[in-house]
Scaffold this motif. Structure first.
Motif, PDB file in Angstrom:
ATOM      1  N   GLN A   1      -2.634  -4.498  -4.538  1.00 24.56           N
ATOM      2  CA  GLN A   1      -1.798  -3.528  -5.235  1.00 24.56           C
ATOM      3  C   GLN A   1      -0.858  -4.212  -6.230  1.00 24.56           C
ATOM      4  O   GLN A   1      -0.785  -5.439  -6.280  1.00 24.56           O
ATOM      5  CB  GLN A   1      -1.011  -2.685  -4.233  1.00 24.56           C
ATOM      6  CG  GLN A   1       0.068  -3.404  -3.485  1.00 24.56           C
ATOM      7  CD  GLN A   1       0.896  -2.464  -2.607  1.00 24.56           C
ATOM      8  OE1 GLN A   1       0.927  -2.602  -1.407  1.00 24.56           O
ATOM      9  NE2 GLN A   1       1.584  -1.519  -3.218  1.00 24.56           N
TER      10      GLN A   1
ATOM     11  N   MET B   1      -3.468   0.335   4.586  1.00 19.08           N
ATOM     12  CA  MET B   1      -2.439  -0.153   3.659  1.00 19.08           C
ATOM     13  C   MET B   1      -1.752  -1.357   4.313  1.00 19.08           C
ATOM     14  O   MET B   1      -0.997  -1.200   5.273  1.00 19.08           O
ATOM     15  CB  MET B   1      -1.417   0.951   3.403  1.00 19.08           C
ATOM     16  CG  MET B   1      -2.043   2.214   2.845  1.00 19.08           C
ATOM     17  SD  MET B   1      -0.831   3.500   2.547  1.00 19.08           S
ATOM     18  CE  MET B   1      -0.304   3.881   4.192  1.00 19.08           C
TER      19      MET B   1
ATOM     20  N   GLY C   1       5.161  -0.303  -3.178  1.00 19.05           N
ATOM     21  CA  GLY C   1       5.172   0.821  -2.243  1.00 19.05           C
ATOM     22  C   GLY C   1       3.774   1.334  -1.930  1.00 19.05           C
ATOM     23  O   GLY C   1       2.836   1.113  -2.699  1.00 19.05           O
TER      24      GLY C   1
ATOM     25  N   THR D   1       9.575  -6.547   6.369  1.00 20.50           N
ATOM     26  CA  THR D   1      10.849  -7.277   6.453  1.00 20.50           C
ATOM     27  C   THR D   1      11.581  -7.027   7.770  1.00 20.50           C
ATOM     28  O   THR D   1      12.211  -7.920   8.312  1.00 20.50           O
ATOM     29  CB  THR D   1      11.792  -6.896   5.291  1.00 20.50           C
ATOM     30  OG1 THR D   1      11.914  -5.481   5.257  1.00 20.50           O
ATOM     31  CG2 THR D   1      11.272  -7.398   3.962  1.00 20.50           C
ATOM     32  N   ARG D   2      11.480  -5.786   8.293  1.00 17.81           N
ATOM     33  CA  ARG D   2      12.221  -5.484   9.526  1.00 17.81           C
ATOM     34  C   ARG D   2      11.652  -6.231  10.715  1.00 17.81           C
ATOM     35  O   ARG D   2      12.367  -6.642  11.610  1.00 17.81           O
ATOM     36  CB  ARG D   2      12.186  -3.967   9.801  1.00 17.81           C
ATOM     37  CG  ARG D   2      13.059  -3.174   8.858  1.00 17.81           C
ATOM     38  CD  ARG D   2      12.802  -1.700   9.005  1.00 17.81           C
ATOM     39  NE  ARG D   2      11.523  -1.314   8.413  1.00 17.81           N
ATOM     40  CZ  ARG D   2      10.971  -0.119   8.516  1.00 17.81           C
ATOM     41  NH1 ARG D   2      11.569   0.816   9.223  1.00 17.81           N
ATOM     42  NH2 ARG D   2       9.822   0.171   7.932  1.00 17.81           N
TER      43      ARG D   2
ATOM     44  N   GLY E   1      -0.158  -3.866   2.396  1.00 12.25           N
ATOM     45  CA  GLY E   1       0.530  -4.578   1.329  1.00 12.25           C
ATOM     46  C   GLY E   1       2.034  -4.635   1.523  1.00 12.25           C
ATOM     47  O   GLY E   1       2.762  -5.128   0.668  1.00 12.25           O
TER      48      GLY E   1
ATOM     49  N   GLN F   1       5.834  -5.559   3.135  1.00 14.64           N
ATOM     50  CA  GLN F   1       6.466  -6.868   3.366  1.00 14.64           C
ATOM     51  C   GLN F   1       6.807  -7.099   4.836  1.00 14.64           C
ATOM     52  O   GLN F   1       7.020  -8.216   5.259  1.00 14.64           O
ATOM     53  CB  GLN F   1       7.786  -6.956   2.595  1.00 14.64           C
ATOM     54  CG  GLN F   1       7.647  -7.083   1.109  1.00 14.64           C
ATOM     55  CD  GLN F   1       9.037  -7.200   0.511  1.00 14.64           C
ATOM     56  OE1 GLN F   1       9.844  -6.282   0.619  1.00 14.64           O
ATOM     57  NE2 GLN F   1       9.326  -8.330  -0.095  1.00 14.64           N
TER      58      GLN F   1
ATOM     59  N   LYS G   1      16.544  -3.892   1.316  1.00 14.14           N
ATOM     60  CA  LYS G   1      15.847  -4.801   2.239  1.00 14.14           C
ATOM     61  C   LYS G   1      16.395  -6.223   2.176  1.00 14.14           C
ATOM     62  O   LYS G   1      17.066  -6.597   1.225  1.00 14.14           O
ATOM     63  CB  LYS G   1      14.357  -4.848   1.878  1.00 14.14           C
ATOM     64  CG  LYS G   1      13.663  -3.525   2.050  1.00 14.14           C
ATOM     65  CD  LYS G   1      12.167  -3.674   2.157  1.00 14.14           C
ATOM     66  CE  LYS G   1      11.544  -2.339   2.501  1.00 14.14           C
ATOM     67  NZ  LYS G   1      10.159  -2.426   2.912  1.00 14.14           N
TER      68      LYS G   1
ATOM     69  N   LYS H   1       7.561  -1.690  13.868  1.00 14.53           N
ATOM     70  CA  LYS H   1       8.401  -1.731  12.662  1.00 14.53           C
ATOM     71  C   LYS H   1       9.508  -2.774  12.794  1.00 14.53           C
ATOM     72  O   LYS H   1       9.712  -3.595  11.919  1.00 14.53           O
ATOM     73  CB  LYS H   1       9.053  -0.363  12.417  1.00 14.53           C
ATOM     74  CG  LYS H   1       8.095   0.749  12.106  1.00 14.53           C
ATOM     75  CD  LYS H   1       7.589   0.663  10.686  1.00 14.53           C
ATOM     76  CE  LYS H   1       6.599   1.788  10.382  1.00 14.53           C
ATOM     77  NZ  LYS H   1       5.811   1.527   9.188  1.00 14.53           N
TER      78      LYS H   1
ATOM     79  N   VAL I   1      -0.953  -0.189   8.584  1.00 13.33           N
ATOM     80  CA  VAL I   1      -1.488  -1.344   9.312  1.00 13.33           C
ATOM     81  C   VAL I   1      -0.798  -1.498  10.672  1.00 13.33           C
ATOM     82  O   VAL I   1      -1.246  -2.238  11.535  1.00 13.33           O
ATOM     83  CB  VAL I   1      -1.323  -2.634   8.457  1.00 13.33           C
ATOM     84  CG1 VAL I   1       0.134  -3.091   8.373  1.00 13.33           C
ATOM     85  CG2 VAL I   1      -2.204  -3.760   8.955  1.00 13.33           C
TER      86      VAL I   1
HETATM   87  P1  UTP Z   1       6.688   0.441   5.624  1.00  8.92           P
HETATM   88  O1  UTP Z   1       7.271   1.381   4.660  1.00  8.92           O
HETATM   89  O2  UTP Z   1       7.018   0.610   7.045  1.00  8.92           O
HETATM   90  O3  UTP Z   1       7.052  -1.014   5.143  1.00  8.92           O
HETATM   91  O4  UTP Z   1       5.124   0.483   5.437  1.00  8.92           O
HETATM   92  P2  UTP Z   1       6.705  -2.456   5.664  1.00  8.92           P
HETATM   93  O5  UTP Z   1       6.575  -3.265   4.451  1.00  8.92           O
HETATM   94  O6  UTP Z   1       5.532  -2.510   6.581  1.00  8.92           O
HETATM   95  O7  UTP Z   1       7.972  -2.887   6.502  1.00  8.92           O
HETATM   96  P3  UTP Z   1       9.512  -3.101   6.093  1.00  8.92           P
HETATM   97  O8  UTP Z   1      10.015  -1.755   5.647  1.00  8.92           O
HETATM   98  O9  UTP Z   1       9.585  -4.138   5.006  1.00  8.92           O
HETATM   99  O10 UTP Z   1      10.129  -3.570   7.348  1.00  8.92           O
HETATM  100  C1  UTP Z   1       4.287   1.472   5.956  1.00  8.92           C
HETATM  101  C2  UTP Z   1       2.855   1.083   5.636  1.00  8.92           C
HETATM  102  O11 UTP Z   1       2.678   0.998   4.234  1.00  8.92           O
HETATM  103  C3  UTP Z   1       2.207  -0.283   3.867  1.00  8.92           C
HETATM  104  C4  UTP Z   1       2.647  -1.201   5.004  1.00  8.92           C
HETATM  105  O12 UTP Z   1       1.834  -2.352   5.029  1.00  8.92           O
HETATM  106  C5  UTP Z   1       2.464  -0.287   6.196  1.00  8.92           C
HETATM  107  O13 UTP Z   1       1.127  -0.217   6.593  1.00  8.92           O
HETATM  108  N1  UTP Z   1       2.780  -0.662   2.569  1.00  8.92           N
HETATM  109  C6  UTP Z   1       4.113  -0.562   2.349  1.00  8.92           C
HETATM  110  C7  UTP Z   1       1.940  -1.138   1.609  1.00  8.92           C
HETATM  111  O14 UTP Z   1       0.711  -1.259   1.801  1.00  8.92           O
HETATM  112  N2  UTP Z   1       2.483  -1.495   0.407  1.00  8.92           N
HETATM  113  C8  UTP Z   1       3.794  -1.391   0.134  1.00  8.92           C
HETATM  114  O15 UTP Z   1       4.221  -1.732  -0.978  1.00  8.92           O
HETATM  115  C9  UTP Z   1       4.643  -0.919   1.146  1.00  8.92           C
END
Ligand code: UTP
Length: 421
Positions: free
Chosen positions: A184, A101, A210, A107-108, A103, A105, A341, A392, A240
């Motif tokens: 997605q 996964m 998500g 952001t953190r 997809g 962002q 976020k 993260k 990822v």
């Molecule tokens: P997180 O929930 O930790 O989010 O994703 P994130 O986007 O990587 O980081 P923040 O919260 O913005 O800082 C956990 C896993 O789910 C994937 C992310 O790529 C990561 O592998 N994911 C999350 C998706 O594939 N799609 C999404 O819409 C959200």
């Protein structure tokens, strides 16, 4: 024309006057594009989700209990051998696929570009997160004499950059015919007043919906059909950003087969009661993960008679499914959660605002919300030092610094390395 008037009415109803102002300023082509985008947005849904951000989450009416698990470190020799044999058979016979996964962002972390393109500073020259995953899979391929199909989920936003990056790096030596990239869906972002964010391109700013979107996206993109054509029976889905993720763990797979379950997951024990991870439990008799933000303090701190946290099995995005389970949940709508976020946006004067603090809500479905569609899940408790080193945050816990330390330590102490590092 009438359609446009309808959209204006909708914008008025949902108090999106800043979007009407923007429409009035745009040239014909850009205006058409924005109107087209607006016509596809379900305003009722978005505003309902926004209203939910103000409500407290209640677990009162639900029966919540701790969940059972097997500890990998405490398996008997026989159990271990049997699991490994069962798991290995599936992988060797080409019936195993993995999904990454990618997809999110990120952001953190604040890395510009898809998270998988982040380079972790290991061994001097560094390794990209995608590279680390590719190495893990190549190692499994070598060990089990196969080529595991690798499905990578991107967002609409990061897809072009992800594809270009993987192409440029020659898929890190992975068999290109076994890398399948799919995208997605997205949902609009809203600010704290429920106003849609505007992006640099004069469109409504949207973001991936998500990681729970994985299931339906697998089906809608044709990837699930592709899996079936390849004869896949078991599918691993992982994140990822965990540089110690084991994508082909035969013990986990064998345990799932032996227990005749449709879904399985690897956990690690929570580092402390308030670690920001979701935890496994049973809710009304079904497997469930409660996100850290939604876990009441009392439950987070509750211990059993041995002094262990009652709700201490963390979900580390290390999940396994039968192909039938994926098929089933790909058709089930999952609930949306809300994440607060940091997202940049264009203000009313057309100036970009880059916030220092979280400023907007992203609506996300979570991968683990599908667990409750099943009666059972097999959980294998792994080991933090071997299984969990997430990237993260920019600094502090779960940051590149901690992930580097854990990654290097793991590879220092594991001499059975098949791939040159
Ligand atoms: P997180 O929930 O930790 O989010 O994703 P994130 O986007 O990587 O980081 P923040 O919260 O913005 O800082 C956990 C896993 O789910 C994937 C992310 O790529 C990561 O592998 N994911 C999350 C998706 O594939 N799609 C999404 O819409 C959200």
């Amino acid at each position: 024309m009438e359609k446009n008037l309808d959209i204006i009415e909708v914008l008025k109803t949902y108090k999106q006057n800043h979007v009407i102002n923007l429409l009035n300023k745009l040239e014909a082509e850009e205006k058409e594009e924005l109107l087209d985008q607006l016509s596809k947005i379900d305003f009722h849904q978005i505003m309902e989700l926004y209203d939910n951000t103000k409500k407290e989450i209640e677990f009162k009416e639900n029966k919540i209990e701790p969940i059972s698990y097997l500890d990998k470190a405490k398996l008997t020799k026989n159990q271990k051998e049997e699991f490994e044999r069962l798991g290995e058979q599936i992988i060797r016979s080409g019936k195993y696929a993995v999904v990454t996964m990618a997809g999110g962002q990120g952001t953190r972390l604040g890395h510009t570009g898809p998270k998988g393109t982040f380079k972790l500073d290991v061994y001097g020259k560094g390794k990209y997160l995608f590279e680390i995953l590719a190495e893990n899979l190549k190692e499994a391929n070598k060990k089990y004499n196969t080529s595991i199909p690798w499905y990578i989920m991107t967002s609409r936003e990061n897809n072009p950059e992800t594809v270009a990056f993987l192409e440029k790096n020659n898929y890190f030596g992975y068999n290109k015919k076994d890398v399948i990239i799919f995208t997605q869906k997205e949902l609009p972002l809203v600010d704290t007043e429920g106003k849609l964010l505007i992006g640099k391109n004069n469109k409504i700013k949207e973001a991936s919906d998500g990681n729970g979107g994985t299931y339906s996206s697998l089906r809608e993109s044709g990837s699930l059909a592709d899996m079936k054509e390849r004869g896949i029976k078991w599918v691993f889905i992982g994140g990822v950003d965990n540089v110690l993720l084991k994508m082909a763990d035969v013990s986990l797979l064998g345990m799932a087969i032996k227990n005749k379950v449709q879904i399985a997951s690897k956990s690690v024990v929570k580092a402390n009661p308030h670690e920001k991870v979701g935890v496994f439990c049973k809710m009304n008799g079904h497997p469930k993960v409660i996100e850290y933000a939604e876990l009441p303090k009392k439950m987070a701190e509750e211990v059993d008679k041995n002094g262990e946290l009652k709700y201490g099995e963390s979900h580390i995005m290390c999940n396994l499914y039968t192909i039938e389970a994926i098929e089933k949940v790909s058709k089930e709508p999952l609930m949306y959660h809300c994440a607060f976020k940091k997202n940049s946006y264009m203000d009313e004067n057309g100036k970009e605002v880059i916030p220092e603090e979280p400023n907007s809500y992203k609506f996300e479905s979570f991968i683990f919300d599908a667990f409750e569609f099943f009666d059972n899940i097999a959980i294998l408790r792994g080991n933090r030092e071997e299984d969990f080193a997430p990237v993260k945050n920019k600094e502090g816990v779960d940051s590149p610094k901690t992930a580097k330390e854990l990654y290097e330590k793991f590879w220092r102490t594991n001499s059975n390395i098949l791939i040159e590092r």
